[in-house]
Structure formats: C-alpha cells, structure tokens
Design a protein around this motif. Sequence first.
Motif, PDB file in Angstrom:
ATOM      1  N   ASP A   1       0.829  -1.212   0.000  1.00 16.05           N
ATOM      2  CA  ASP A   1       0.000   0.000   0.000  1.00 16.05           C
ATOM      3  C   ASP A   1       0.866   1.265   0.000  1.00 16.05           C
ATOM      4  OD1 ASP A   1      -2.628  -1.325   2.150  1.00 16.05           O
ATOM      5  OD2 ASP A   1      -2.316  -1.472  -0.008  1.00 16.05           O
ATOM      6  N   SER A   2       2.013   1.189   0.630  1.00 18.62           N
ATOM      7  CA  SER A   2       2.864   2.376   0.772  1.00 18.62           C
ATOM      8  C   SER A   2       3.470   2.840  -0.551  1.00 18.62           C
ATOM      9  CB  SER A   2       3.992   2.100   1.773  1.00 18.62           C
ATOM     10  OG  SER A   2       4.774   0.994   1.351  1.00 18.62           O
ATOM     11  N   VAL A   3       3.472   1.975  -1.561  1.00 22.43           N
ATOM     12  CA  VAL A   3       4.085   2.349  -2.845  1.00 22.43           C
ATOM     13  C   VAL A   3       3.087   2.329  -3.989  1.00 22.43           C
ATOM     14  CG1 VAL A   3       6.275   1.406  -2.043  1.00 22.43           C
ATOM     15  CG2 VAL A   3       4.824   0.031  -3.558  1.00 22.43           C
ATOM     16  N   LYS A   4       1.885   1.882  -3.726  1.00 24.63           N
ATOM     17  CA  LYS A   4       0.880   1.764  -4.782  1.00 24.63           C
ATOM     18  C   LYS A   4       0.629   3.128  -5.415  1.00 24.63           C
ATOM     19  CE  LYS A   4      -1.949  -1.380  -3.669  1.00 24.63           C
ATOM     20  NZ  LYS A   4      -3.039  -2.134  -3.008  1.00 24.63           N
ATOM     21  N   GLY A   5       0.645   3.169  -6.734  1.00 26.98           N
ATOM     22  CA  GLY A   5       0.438   4.417  -7.453  1.00 26.98           C
ATOM     23  C   GLY A   5       1.712   5.198  -7.718  1.00 26.98           C
ATOM     24  N   ARG A   6       2.797   4.811  -7.055  1.00 25.41           N
ATOM     25  CA  ARG A   6       4.085   5.492  -7.264  1.00 25.41           C
ATOM     26  C   ARG A   6       5.126   4.572  -7.903  1.00 25.41           C
ATOM     27  NH1 ARG A   6       7.009   7.072  -2.993  1.00 25.41           N
ATOM     28  NH2 ARG A   6       6.212   5.445  -1.587  1.00 25.41           N
ATOM     29  N   PHE A   7       5.086   3.301  -7.567  1.00 27.45           N
ATOM     30  CA  PHE A   7       6.054   2.331  -8.077  1.00 27.45           C
ATOM     31  C   PHE A   7       5.379   1.409  -9.089  1.00 27.45           C
ATOM     32  CE2 PHE A   7       9.058   2.070  -4.109  1.00 27.45           C
ATOM     33  CZ  PHE A   7       9.172   3.446  -4.120  1.00 27.45           C
ATOM     34  N   THR A   8       6.163   0.959 -10.069  1.00 28.16           N
ATOM     35  CA  THR A   8       5.671   0.005 -11.060  1.00 28.16           C
ATOM     36  C   THR A   8       6.700  -1.093 -11.260  1.00 28.16           C
ATOM     37  OG1 THR A   8       4.448   1.755 -12.217  1.00 28.16           O
ATOM     38  CG2 THR A   8       4.834  -0.309 -13.409  1.00 28.16           C
ATOM     39  N   ILE A   9       6.263  -2.323 -11.101  1.00 26.95           N
ATOM     40  CA  ILE A   9       7.135  -3.462 -11.366  1.00 26.95           C
ATOM     41  C   ILE A   9       6.837  -3.997 -12.753  1.00 26.95           C
ATOM     42  CG2 ILE A   9       5.547  -5.148 -10.301  1.00 26.95           C
ATOM     43  CD1 ILE A   9       8.031  -6.654  -9.286  1.00 26.95           C
ATOM     44  N   SER A  10       7.878  -4.390 -13.468  1.00 26.80           N
ATOM     45  CA  SER A  10       7.709  -4.961 -14.803  1.00 26.80           C
ATOM     46  C   SER A  10       8.848  -5.935 -15.059  1.00 26.80           C
ATOM     47  CB  SER A  10       7.688  -3.858 -15.861  1.00 26.80           C
ATOM     48  OG  SER A  10       8.922  -3.158 -15.875  1.00 26.80           O
ATOM     49  N   ARG A  11       8.712  -6.702 -16.116  1.00 28.86           N
ATOM     50  CA  ARG A  11       9.757  -7.658 -16.444  1.00 28.86           C
ATOM     51  C   ARG A  11       9.878  -7.801 -17.942  1.00 28.86           C
ATOM     52  NH1 ARG A  11       8.442 -12.986 -13.531  1.00 28.86           N
ATOM     53  NH2 ARG A  11      10.261 -13.745 -14.676  1.00 28.86           N
ATOM     54  N   ASP A  12      11.073  -8.160 -18.366  1.00 31.79           N
ATOM     55  CA  ASP A  12      11.355  -8.456 -19.767  1.00 31.79           C
ATOM     56  C   ASP A  12      12.008  -9.833 -19.782  1.00 31.79           C
ATOM     57  OD1 ASP A  12      12.333  -8.715 -22.341  1.00 31.79           O
ATOM     58  OD2 ASP A  12      12.872  -6.607 -22.504  1.00 31.79           O
ATOM     59  N   ASN A  13      11.235 -10.849 -20.077  1.00 39.83           N
ATOM     60  CA  ASN A  13      11.762 -12.215 -20.022  1.00 39.83           C
ATOM     61  C   ASN A  13      12.809 -12.473 -21.093  1.00 39.83           C
ATOM     62  OD1 ASN A  13      10.257 -12.847 -17.766  1.00 39.83           O
ATOM     63  ND2 ASN A  13       8.617 -13.848 -18.915  1.00 39.83           N
ATOM     64  N   ALA A  14      12.759 -11.743 -22.183  1.00 39.76           N
ATOM     65  CA  ALA A  14      13.770 -11.903 -23.227  1.00 39.76           C
ATOM     66  C   ALA A  14      15.129 -11.404 -22.755  1.00 39.76           C
ATOM     67  CB  ALA A  14      13.348 -11.155 -24.481  1.00 39.76           C
ATOM     68  N   LYS A  15      15.110 -10.456 -21.813  1.00 33.39           N
ATOM     69  CA  LYS A  15      16.354  -9.900 -21.280  1.00 33.39           C
ATOM     70  C   LYS A  15      16.677 -10.434 -19.887  1.00 33.39           C
ATOM     71  CE  LYS A  15      16.087  -5.560 -23.840  1.00 33.39           C
ATOM     72  NZ  LYS A  15      16.072  -4.073 -23.756  1.00 33.39           N
ATOM     73  N   ASN A  16      15.856 -11.358 -19.392  1.00 32.44           N
ATOM     74  CA  ASN A  16      16.071 -11.917 -18.047  1.00 32.44           C
ATOM     75  C   ASN A  16      16.200 -10.811 -16.998  1.00 32.44           C
ATOM     76  OD1 ASN A  16      16.061 -14.426 -19.204  1.00 32.44           O
ATOM     77  ND2 ASN A  16      18.037 -15.070 -18.389  1.00 32.44           N
ATOM     78  N   THR A  17      15.330  -9.831 -17.080  1.00 28.13           N
ATOM     79  CA  THR A  17      15.444  -8.673 -16.201  1.00 28.13           C
ATOM     80  C   THR A  17      14.078  -8.265 -15.659  1.00 28.13           C
ATOM     81  OG1 THR A  17      17.364  -7.870 -17.443  1.00 28.13           O
ATOM     82  CG2 THR A  17      16.258  -6.289 -16.009  1.00 28.13           C
ATOM     83  N   VAL A  18      14.071  -7.891 -14.394  1.00 22.34           N
ATOM     84  CA  VAL A  18      12.883  -7.312 -13.777  1.00 22.34           C
ATOM     85  C   VAL A  18      13.239  -5.887 -13.347  1.00 22.34           C
ATOM     86  CG1 VAL A  18      13.416  -8.221 -11.475  1.00 22.34           C
ATOM     87  CG2 VAL A  18      11.058  -7.654 -12.079  1.00 22.34           C
ATOM     88  N   TYR A  19      12.263  -5.000 -13.426  1.00 28.09           N
ATOM     89  CA  TYR A  19      12.480  -3.589 -13.142  1.00 28.09           C
ATOM     90  C   TYR A  19      11.537  -3.117 -12.033  1.00 28.09           C
ATOM     91  CZ  TYR A  19      14.487  -3.911 -17.815  1.00 28.09           C
ATOM     92  OH  TYR A  19      15.227  -4.291 -18.914  1.00 28.09           O
ATOM     93  N   LEU A  20      11.989  -2.077 -11.356  1.00 30.58           N
ATOM     94  CA  LEU A  20      11.116  -1.377 -10.420  1.00 30.58           C
ATOM     95  C   LEU A  20      11.266   0.119 -10.711  1.00 30.58           C
ATOM     96  CD1 LEU A  20       9.153  -1.748  -8.012  1.00 30.58           C
ATOM     97  CD2 LEU A  20      11.100  -1.184  -6.530  1.00 30.58           C
ATOM     98  N   GLN A  21      10.250   0.675 -11.349  1.00 31.13           N
ATOM     99  CA  GLN A  21      10.223   2.108 -11.616  1.00 31.13           C
ATOM    100  C   GLN A  21       9.640   2.796 -10.389  1.00 31.13           C
ATOM    101  OE1 GLN A  21      11.291   3.955 -14.371  1.00 31.13           O
ATOM    102  NE2 GLN A  21      10.850   5.703 -13.043  1.00 31.13           N
ATOM    103  N   MET A  22      10.407   3.706  -9.821  1.00 35.76           N
ATOM    104  CA  MET A  22       9.994   4.387  -8.596  1.00 35.76           C
ATOM    105  C   MET A  22       9.855   5.876  -8.860  1.00 35.76           C
ATOM    106  SD  MET A  22      12.381   2.377  -5.813  1.00 35.76           S
ATOM    107  CE  MET A  22      13.883   3.172  -6.388  1.00 35.76           C
ATOM    108  N   ASN A  23       8.652   6.375  -8.753  1.00 41.85           N
ATOM    109  CA  ASN A  23       8.361   7.786  -8.969  1.00 41.85           C
ATOM    110  C   ASN A  23       7.887   8.428  -7.672  1.00 41.85           C
ATOM    111  OD1 ASN A  23       8.899   7.413 -11.735  1.00 41.85           O
ATOM    112  ND2 ASN A  23       6.745   6.906 -12.146  1.00 41.85           N
TER     113      ASN A  23
END
Length: 122
Positions: free
Chosen positions: A62-84
């Motif tokens: 709840d503390s990050v909802k609406g500000r952070f976004t998690i995503s992944r690119d399986n072709a690049k074997n990478t997960v991201y956390l965009q923090m705004n």
Amino acid sequence: QVQLVDSGGGLVQAGGSLRLSCAASGRTFSSYAMGWFRQAPGKEREFVAAISWSGGGTYYADSVKGRFTISRDNAKNTVYLQMNSLKPEDTAVYYCAADSVATISGDEYDYWGQGTQVTVSS
C-alpha cells in the motif's frame, strides 16, 4: 539455480525517480515470479512489489501503490522497479528475489540479489 544482480540505486531528491533493475542468470528466469523487498536501517525487511512469471499479475504494498511500477522483460532476463514521487521514507536497501509463485512473504523466496541502496533526501 538463479543468480540475481540488483542495480540502479542512488541518491535522489524527494519527488524524484529511479529505476531499479535486477538481472538474472539462467535459462529458467521466465518460470519464476519476481519480487522486490526493502530494508531500512533498524527496520524489518518489507515487501514492495511482486510480479508473476508471465507479467500478467502484479502486486504492491500500500505504501508504494500508485508510485512504483514493477515490470519484467523475459527476453532480457530482467525485472524492473520504476519508482516515482520518491519520499525520504523510501530510503532503504532494495533487494530483488525469485520464487515459483508471486507472494508478499519474503520467507517464500528462494533466490536473492545482493541489494542496491536507495537514498531519498528531503
């Protein structure tokens, strides 16, 4: 076996943004759910976000909802956390983790990155 390497942390002013990355080794990355956790000095580790193996399911504290976004690119074997809209209370060491199922419980995750420091100044 999965090895995880976190990166992207740094020092940012309140209101700023950072994007964390977690690069995974191994050909089975796409079969793992991934999570981000954080731990501030003197505090317990806490769940931040998780994403299913396909990327179709995402979960946030709840503390990050609406500000952070998690995503992944399986072709690049990478997960991201965009923090705004970062806040000083987001200051912590951030860790990515891998498990067979996306869960908010850190005890369930089998593999962990080394962590990356995020510092938000006021």
